[in-house]
Design an enzyme around this catalytic site. Structure first.
Site, PDB file in Angstrom:
ATOM      1  N   CYS B  46       0.824  -1.211   0.000  1.00  0.00           N
ATOM      2  CA  CYS B  46       0.000   0.000   0.000  1.00  0.00           C
ATOM      3  C   CYS B  46       0.854   1.255   0.000  1.00  0.00           C
ATOM      4  O   CYS B  46       0.379   2.334  -0.320  1.00  0.00           O
ATOM      5  CB  CYS B  46      -0.907   0.036   1.215  1.00  0.00           C
ATOM      6  SG  CYS B  46      -1.529  -1.563   1.684  1.00  0.00           S
ATOM      7  N   ARG B  73      14.449 -15.412  13.657  1.00  0.00           N
ATOM      8  CA  ARG B  73      13.344 -15.913  14.479  1.00  0.00           C
ATOM      9  C   ARG B  73      12.943 -17.325  14.046  1.00  0.00           C
ATOM     10  O   ARG B  73      11.825 -17.774  14.277  1.00  0.00           O
ATOM     11  CB  ARG B  73      12.165 -14.950  14.397  1.00  0.00           C
ATOM     12  CG  ARG B  73      12.583 -13.543  14.805  1.00  0.00           C
ATOM     13  CD  ARG B  73      11.436 -12.562  14.756  1.00  0.00           C
ATOM     14  NE  ARG B  73      10.539 -12.767  15.884  1.00  0.00           N
ATOM     15  CZ  ARG B  73       9.223 -12.828  15.766  1.00  0.00           C
ATOM     16  NH1 ARG B  73       8.658 -12.721  14.593  1.00  0.00           N
ATOM     17  NH2 ARG B  73       8.479 -13.022  16.833  1.00  0.00           N
ATOM     18  N   TRP B 440     -23.192  18.853  15.553  1.00  0.00           N
ATOM     19  CA  TRP B 440     -23.760  17.631  14.985  1.00  0.00           C
ATOM     20  C   TRP B 440     -22.704  17.072  14.039  1.00  0.00           C
ATOM     21  O   TRP B 440     -22.456  17.643  12.967  1.00  0.00           O
ATOM     22  CB  TRP B 440     -25.038  17.926  14.181  1.00  0.00           C
ATOM     23  CG  TRP B 440     -26.217  18.359  14.990  1.00  0.00           C
ATOM     24  CD1 TRP B 440     -26.614  19.639  15.217  1.00  0.00           C
ATOM     25  CD2 TRP B 440     -27.162  17.520  15.668  1.00  0.00           C
ATOM     26  NE1 TRP B 440     -27.758  19.640  15.999  1.00  0.00           N
ATOM     27  CE2 TRP B 440     -28.119  18.360  16.287  1.00  0.00           C
ATOM     28  CE3 TRP B 440     -27.301  16.128  15.807  1.00  0.00           C
ATOM     29  CZ2 TRP B 440     -29.188  17.872  17.028  1.00  0.00           C
ATOM     30  CZ3 TRP B 440     -28.363  15.642  16.554  1.00  0.00           C
ATOM     31  CH2 TRP B 440     -29.292  16.504  17.160  1.00  0.00           C
TER      32      TRP B 440
END
Lengths: 459, 459
Positions: B46, B73, B440
């Protein structure tokens, strides 16, 4: 013959109610009379700090609709007119014109109480001296601005570090003042847990705002002319002040209602049903800063003075007064605020509140960013999330960060309304693109950690 | 003896799955081998448009974890290694080293298919010429940047005005190109309703991006050296191009899966159950851009290639592979994007989608602002909201605006997940303060109008 609606208070709730009722009922069906004791109606009180700071022009920009505009829509708005007594038995209110008018009675068929809130002003020596200002109404804002313009000085002391206090601190910094904030709490923003309030404290220090915690204010010292010149404290000495701003919070303004015997809650606000009708009354509604609202997470009513609730209340009352139907189901405790570029948000419960109603919970805190870490202006934010033990239901979220942090709390506000668990929240389909969020939105990161904490607490 | 997990594809889903499995299982319990055919693993696809535009540095900044970090890892990540065949019966995959390596078979006990998606590249003359670029992988991004650096020119043509197309248009504008976007649709952003897409069209014109709608691209014309120099269309003439970028969307990359007889949906993606296990398989999971996801509002599976889903899938697969438990309940169709300062967001259904599944609905559109109208930098936004007829259940929200518009869609995403009605949404306790929202919130304004439309349609 038309019924008459009387509205006490011409700000957000009162004039929203009047306007909504007028939309639904013609003048021949409903006469509407509104009384406002101040010089302004239908304004954004929340905008006052930004007006004082010079960020927005005022007061005109803060006024949604002028008295003339209301009158053109057949709402008989009477300014500078104070209601001095409610006579519920006979359905009438006694009013007094504040600019030399006489007293008189006005009958009503339906009544809306929208008297708002008044700032706390403890009875300390010098607290009423010139140079000491509250900031609740546009009249207050104008008085404060008049003082700022008439005063040569650079030192401002703000008493209280809640929303109004920090917003006023920003306003005065913007105007070039050296600002000291005195707060009796261990941390600013008692609407946050202390660990999150600490972040606000640190950020305020970074902005050059001196913030004294645990300060017990004992009074305001005045100079030879009787004007405020310093704020005195019990253990922290005194703080020179060319201007003093009180930001100690507000209490519901219910003097009239109390005298009339209307029901008040533990926090001093009027109690209503879900249609905003005052409990036990057929023809009396109340809303806005003078009522208590049901906190859906806490399961109790609380006093929360916020313009957004006040406007909703007004709409709902106007509909119900006019024979339509609307309810206010309650709040989940959402609030956002800003001091300089720091955004502060919370919704749901604080730890203390959860304890106070017997809820057991887990909390987690995570650090993330507003955008993908590699994207320019990715700003740090900290999210604290609380979930109920066993059920995993979301109980609250607090966020402190920079641009892009505050409104993320809305996701949690909706999740609280829908009673989602933090486990359910881990799968929320929140918007992602690098300029908007890390690939795991900070709220999702917090939800994952909270869900793991709920599981760990269960095992 | 340890079981072996084989992962096909070393990007978001594959490496998230591997990492999560490794967190839960020690190397002595589970051996993990991952194959990636490209030069990069664990990166943010992205972010490519922002790298190309020079807004972010790359490619290192886009890489979440290097192959070395994975190996440290105890994840045996083999780069530049393509899987060429799946043998489900014998539980093995055939691989080929792309840098001169030989072919070999690797057995698995558990398999994760995370082969991602491939950009659409219609079989038109010249479409494979130098100077024509897709943008799906970091390798694609590097190739495009190499071309930009080697090319003297000022004209860019982007084919397709979906998310990738508009993001690449912004990237090329940022690099100083004159950009023309050719799109076959009547409006850019077919992920929006046409009336909202029109706003994007107008805004792109305002940014100096020429956007040709209804353009049928017939091919790419090449110059004497065989390099792309123009894009030709059926009715709109030809558009000179120093560089051509394809943004025509993507298809699930399921060649291997299809050959192995795994189940595919109507959109060509692998079909899984809620635990992301491939339907009918015991030991095969799949996720990310190569699968279809259940759209909870549409009630059907769809292909939605988004990094945020891919990462969630990886986590969930890793947990399940390791014997823990997690599910992906589905999506509600949220997506946000940005072209220059225009923010574009949607969640739920478009009108066409609602019709396609037999839903009857009302829609409303409102204009509001990102902050209180009087507050500086209050930016306009338009919100379109769709609710089901009769029930009033929220079906979708689209927002087009400037800063502060896009992430407001998250409120609707949560409301869709919780199946709230627009009437219920009118009472949502969303954060309000003048720097954050009008009193609002735009979403509340839309909900009020939608609730009224639902009532009007019922009467």
């Amino acid at each position: 013959m038309a019924e008459r609606l009387v509205v006490i208070g011409g700000d957000a709730t009162g004039m929203s109610a009047a306007s909504q009722a007028r939309r639904l009922k013609k003048p021949g069906e409903l006469e509407i009379v509104a009384f406002e004791r101040g010089h302004f109606a239908s304004y954004s009180a929340c905008g006052i700090p930004y007006w004082v700071g010079g960020t927005v022009d005022g007061p005109d920009d803060l006024i949604a609709r002028t008295p003339e505009q209301h009158r053109e829509r057949d709402i008989d708005l009477r300014m500078r007119t104070e209601v001095t007594e409610l006579d519920l038995d006979r359905g009438r209110v006694r009013t007094r014109g504040l600019d030399g008018g006489t007293e008189s009675w006005t009958g009503y068929d339906k009544l809306v109480i929208a008297t708002g809130a008044r700032p706390l002003r403890p009875p300390l020596p010098g607290i009423d001296a010139p140079g000491v200002h509250g900031v609740q109404t546009l009249d207050d804002g104008q008085a404060l601005l008049d003082t700022l313009q008439a005063t040569e000085g650079t030192k401002a002391v703000v008493v209280g570090a809640g929303y109004i206090g920090v917003e006023m601190a920003e306003a005065l910094v913007t105007r070039g003042y050296d600002v000291t904030v005195l707060d009796r709490g261990a941390q600013p923003m008692s609407t946050l847990d202390p660990d999150m309030g600490e972040l606000v404290h640190e950020a305020m220090c970074g902005m050059g705002i001196e913030t004294v915690r645990g300060a017990a204010v004992t009074g305001v010292r005045t100079d030879g002319s009787g004007r405020a010149c310093a704020v005195t404290t019990e253990d922290d000495g005194e703080f020179p002040a060319d201007i003093v701003v009180l930001g100690l919070g507000v209490r519901p303004e219910t003097t009239l209602a109390e005298q009339a015997g209307l029901p008040l809650g533990d926090a001093g606000g009027l109690l209503t049903d879900l249609s905003m009708r005052v409990r036990g009354q057929d023809a009396v509604w109340a809303g806005g800063d003078c009522v208590e609202v049901l906190d859906l997470v806490l399961g109790r009513t609380r006093h929360i003075a916020l313009g957004t609730h006040a406007n909703k209340h007004g709409q709902i009352i106007g509909s119900n007064v006019a024979g339509d139907y609307a309810t206010f189901p309650g709040v989940v405790g959402t609030a956002v605020s800003k001091v300089c570029d720091l955004e502060i948000a919370r919704t749901g419960l604080l730890e203390e509140q959860a304890k106070s109603v017997g809820l057991q919970y887990v909390t987690v805190t995570i650090d993330s960013t507003s955008r993908a870490g590699y994207y320019p202006n990715a700003r740090p934010m900290r999210v604290k999330m609380m979930a109920e033990r066993r059920t995993g239901r979301l109980l609250g979220v607090q966020i402190v960060g920079r641009e892009g942090a505050g409104k993320r709390v809305d996701v949690a506000a909706v999740a609280l309304t829908a009673r989602l668990t933090v486990e359910e929240m881990t799968a929320l389909d929140l918007g992602y693109a690098p300029p908007f969020s890390p690939v795991w939105d900070p709220v999702l990161v917090a939800a994952r950690k909270a869900a793991a904490a709920v599981r760990a607490a269960a095992s």
